[in-house]
Design a protein around this motif. Sequence first.
Motif, PDB file in Angstrom:
ATOM      1  N   ASP A 150      35.294   4.624 -75.945  1.00  0.00           N
ATOM      2  CA  ASP A 150      34.729   4.264 -77.478  1.00  0.00           C
ATOM      3  C   ASP A 150      34.956   2.416 -77.613  1.00  0.00           C
ATOM      4  O   ASP A 150      34.370   2.182 -78.657  1.00  0.00           O
ATOM      5  N   LYS A 151      35.587   1.572 -76.567  1.00  0.00           N
ATOM      6  CA  LYS A 151      35.735   0.488 -76.808  1.00  0.00           C
ATOM      7  C   LYS A 151      34.871  -0.324 -75.728  1.00  0.00           C
ATOM      8  O   LYS A 151      34.194   0.053 -74.992  1.00  0.00           O
ATOM      9  N   LYS A 152      34.818  -1.791 -76.235  1.00  0.00           N
ATOM     10  CA  LYS A 152      34.320  -2.742 -75.327  1.00  0.00           C
ATOM     11  C   LYS A 152      34.858  -3.184 -74.227  1.00  0.00           C
ATOM     12  O   LYS A 152      36.141  -3.450 -74.606  1.00  0.00           O
ATOM     13  N   VAL A 153      34.535  -2.985 -73.164  1.00  0.00           N
ATOM     14  CA  VAL A 153      35.305  -2.844 -72.093  1.00  0.00           C
ATOM     15  C   VAL A 153      35.044  -4.074 -70.955  1.00  0.00           C
ATOM     16  O   VAL A 153      33.856  -4.230 -70.779  1.00  0.00           O
ATOM     17  N   LEU A 154      35.951  -4.899 -70.667  1.00  0.00           N
ATOM     18  CA  LEU A 154      35.599  -5.579 -69.355  1.00  0.00           C
ATOM     19  C   LEU A 154      36.377  -5.437 -68.036  1.00  0.00           C
ATOM     20  O   LEU A 154      37.537  -5.149 -68.270  1.00  0.00           O
ATOM     21  N   VAL A 155      35.648  -5.057 -67.242  1.00  0.00           N
ATOM     22  CA  VAL A 155      36.259  -4.810 -65.752  1.00  0.00           C
ATOM     23  C   VAL A 155      36.493  -5.930 -65.042  1.00  0.00           C
ATOM     24  O   VAL A 155      35.355  -6.547 -64.495  1.00  0.00           O
ATOM     25  N   ILE A 156      37.605  -6.323 -64.501  1.00  0.00           N
ATOM     26  CA  ILE A 156      37.679  -7.639 -63.746  1.00  0.00           C
ATOM     27  C   ILE A 156      38.167  -7.072 -62.201  1.00  0.00           C
ATOM     28  O   ILE A 156      39.025  -6.391 -62.039  1.00  0.00           O
ATOM     29  N   LEU A 157      37.212  -7.380 -61.466  1.00  0.00           N
ATOM     30  CA  LEU A 157      37.400  -7.159 -59.810  1.00  0.00           C
ATOM     31  C   LEU A 157      37.970  -8.156 -58.989  1.00  0.00           C
ATOM     32  O   LEU A 157      37.716  -9.333 -59.588  1.00  0.00           O
ATOM     33  N   PRO A 158      38.720  -8.115 -57.926  1.00  0.00           N
ATOM     34  CA  PRO A 158      39.129  -9.025 -57.325  1.00  0.00           C
ATOM     35  C   PRO A 158      38.094  -9.891 -56.389  1.00  0.00           C
ATOM     36  O   PRO A 158      38.225 -11.045 -56.182  1.00  0.00           O
ATOM     37  N   GLU A 159      37.121  -9.115 -55.916  1.00  0.00           N
ATOM     38  CA  GLU A 159      35.906  -9.537 -55.419  1.00  0.00           C
ATOM     39  C   GLU A 159      34.521  -8.765 -55.682  1.00  0.00           C
ATOM     40  O   GLU A 159      34.785  -7.534 -56.306  1.00  0.00           O
ATOM     41  N   ALA A 160      33.430  -9.161 -55.530  1.00  0.00           N
ATOM     42  CA  ALA A 160      32.336  -8.546 -56.045  1.00  0.00           C
ATOM     43  C   ALA A 160      32.132  -7.013 -55.217  1.00  0.00           C
ATOM     44  O   ALA A 160      32.615  -6.935 -54.065  1.00  0.00           O
ATOM     45  N   ASN A 161      31.715  -6.356 -56.199  1.00  0.00           N
ATOM     46  CA  ASN A 161      31.613  -4.713 -55.551  1.00  0.00           C
ATOM     47  C   ASN A 161      30.275  -4.300 -56.324  1.00  0.00           C
ATOM     48  O   ASN A 161      30.299  -4.061 -57.591  1.00  0.00           O
ATOM     49  N   LYS A 162      29.379  -4.368 -55.544  1.00  0.00           N
ATOM     50  CA  LYS A 162      27.823  -3.906 -56.094  1.00  0.00           C
ATOM     51  C   LYS A 162      27.632  -2.566 -56.585  1.00  0.00           C
ATOM     52  O   LYS A 162      27.141  -2.315 -57.528  1.00  0.00           O
ATOM     53  N   PHE A 163      28.578  -1.363 -55.986  1.00  0.00           N
ATOM     54  CA  PHE A 163      28.677  -0.141 -56.604  1.00  0.00           C
ATOM     55  C   PHE A 163      29.072  -0.321 -58.002  1.00  0.00           C
ATOM     56  O   PHE A 163      28.331   0.518 -58.788  1.00  0.00           O
ATOM     57  N   VAL A 164      30.193  -0.765 -58.464  1.00  0.00           N
ATOM     58  CA  VAL A 164      30.982  -0.959 -59.593  1.00  0.00           C
ATOM     59  C   VAL A 164      29.926  -1.631 -60.731  1.00  0.00           C
ATOM     60  O   VAL A 164      29.842  -1.199 -61.777  1.00  0.00           O
ATOM     61  N   TYR A 165      29.358  -2.796 -60.176  1.00  0.00           N
ATOM     62  CA  TYR A 165      28.642  -3.551 -61.119  1.00  0.00           C
ATOM     63  C   TYR A 165      27.141  -2.863 -61.457  1.00  0.00           C
ATOM     64  O   TYR A 165      26.880  -2.664 -62.422  1.00  0.00           O
ATOM     65  N   LEU A 166      26.540  -2.003 -60.397  1.00  0.00           N
ATOM     66  CA  LEU A 166      25.293  -1.352 -60.963  1.00  0.00           C
ATOM     67  C   LEU A 166      25.552  -0.170 -61.718  1.00  0.00           C
ATOM     68  O   LEU A 166      25.028   0.347 -62.582  1.00  0.00           O
ATOM     69  N   SER A 167      26.944   0.302 -61.481  1.00  0.00           N
ATOM     70  CA  SER A 167      27.287   1.829 -62.342  1.00  0.00           C
ATOM     71  C   SER A 167      27.389   1.252 -63.690  1.00  0.00           C
ATOM     72  O   SER A 167      27.175   2.084 -64.628  1.00  0.00           O
ATOM     73  N   ALA A 168      27.725   0.012 -64.002  1.00  0.00           N
ATOM     74  CA  ALA A 168      27.861  -0.353 -65.481  1.00  0.00           C
ATOM     75  C   ALA A 168      26.959  -1.258 -66.003  1.00  0.00           C
ATOM     76  O   ALA A 168      26.836  -1.380 -67.284  1.00  0.00           O
ATOM     77  N   ARG A 169      25.784  -1.538 -65.211  1.00  0.00           N
ATOM     78  CA  ARG A 169      24.764  -2.360 -65.752  1.00  0.00           C
ATOM     79  C   ARG A 169      24.015  -1.873 -67.113  1.00  0.00           C
ATOM     80  O   ARG A 169      23.603  -2.718 -67.738  1.00  0.00           O
ATOM     81  N   ASN A 170      23.690  -0.672 -66.966  1.00  0.00           N
ATOM     82  CA  ASN A 170      23.122  -0.133 -68.116  1.00  0.00           C
ATOM     83  C   ASN A 170      23.797   0.430 -69.138  1.00  0.00           C
ATOM     84  O   ASN A 170      23.567   0.726 -70.517  1.00  0.00           O
ATOM     85  N   LEU A 171      25.194   0.073 -69.390  1.00  0.00           N
ATOM     86  CA  LEU A 171      26.127   0.223 -70.417  1.00  0.00           C
ATOM     87  C   LEU A 171      26.242  -1.082 -71.253  1.00  0.00           C
ATOM     88  O   LEU A 171      26.798  -1.998 -70.944  1.00  0.00           O
ATOM     89  N   GLN A 172      25.979  -0.784 -72.449  1.00  0.00           N
ATOM     90  CA  GLN A 172      25.868  -2.052 -73.506  1.00  0.00           C
ATOM     91  C   GLN A 172      27.335  -2.495 -73.773  1.00  0.00           C
ATOM     92  O   GLN A 172      27.595  -3.742 -74.109  1.00  0.00           O
ATOM     93  N   LYS A 173      28.422  -1.569 -73.569  1.00  0.00           N
ATOM     94  CA  LYS A 173      29.628  -2.249 -74.099  1.00  0.00           C
ATOM     95  C   LYS A 173      30.463  -2.383 -72.868  1.00  0.00           C
ATOM     96  O   LYS A 173      31.772  -2.270 -72.770  1.00  0.00           O
ATOM     97  N   ALA A 174      30.034  -2.524 -71.688  1.00  0.00           N
ATOM     98  CA  ALA A 174      30.551  -2.720 -70.457  1.00  0.00           C
ATOM     99  C   ALA A 174      30.239  -3.989 -69.798  1.00  0.00           C
ATOM    100  O   ALA A 174      29.123  -4.103 -69.636  1.00  0.00           O
ATOM    101  N   ASN A 175      31.255  -4.597 -69.240  1.00  0.00           N
ATOM    102  CA  ASN A 175      30.998  -5.968 -68.277  1.00  0.00           C
ATOM    103  C   ASN A 175      31.820  -6.165 -67.316  1.00  0.00           C
ATOM    104  O   ASN A 175      32.756  -5.629 -67.303  1.00  0.00           O
ATOM    105  N   VAL A 176      31.156  -6.170 -66.209  1.00  0.00           N
ATOM    106  CA  VAL A 176      32.032  -6.208 -65.085  1.00  0.00           C
ATOM    107  C   VAL A 176      31.802  -7.899 -64.332  1.00  0.00           C
ATOM    108  O   VAL A 176      30.572  -8.404 -64.210  1.00  0.00           O
TER     109      VAL A 176
END
Length: 209
Positions: A150-176
């Motif tokens: 239920d929170k606005k989330v920021l996911v910080i990755l050590p390096e680019a991960n296309k699968f994680v980015y694409l999984s969160a792309r459609n979520l308004q409250k998520a940023n990778v």
Amino acid sequence: MELSVLNINGQETGRKVTLNDSIFGIEPNDHAIYLDVKQYLANQRQGTHKSKERSEISGSTKKLGRQKGGGGARRGDINSPVLVGGARVFGPKPRDYGFKLNKKLKQLARKSAFAYKCQQNEIVVVDAINFEAPKTKTFINMLNCLKIADKKVLVILPEANKFVYLSARNLQKANVITVSELSTYAIMDCNAVIMSEATLDGIDKHFNA
């Protein structure tokens, strides 16, 4: 400060990590945060606004009436700002809104943002964030397991991960983002920060580089 390391299913791994006090334990500097966020937002502006001035409007340059004695304002030609359809006085022109900030101040701002998140217990450390395929459902399931759906989330990755980015792309409250893309605005504009153990190592190197 010590935090328990979880897996993406929300279960404790039995390990703990100690957050670097020189980054997460400093006294936050509000003014540094303000300046860095202000610069970030200023850089997002296109600055392409433009209105026509008197010399740029097509129209006769003939003087419409006598200089004095008409009972109204002096107006000159049909392009006068006094008249409807005339030019705009001191209108906007294309410009760059960006401004310079010192590297040390920007680093202080980001450390201050992390310090606030640490004080508010809004940092979640997981062992690793790896998806086998780009699935929004998998990302939402991770958030549910970590009890931050239920929170606005920021996911910080050590390096680019296309699968994680694409999984969160459609979520308004998520940023990778990755460690190299860190910004004070991104850190402050969330209610929970998810990072892996590798991300913490990357953050230490990022600030000590």
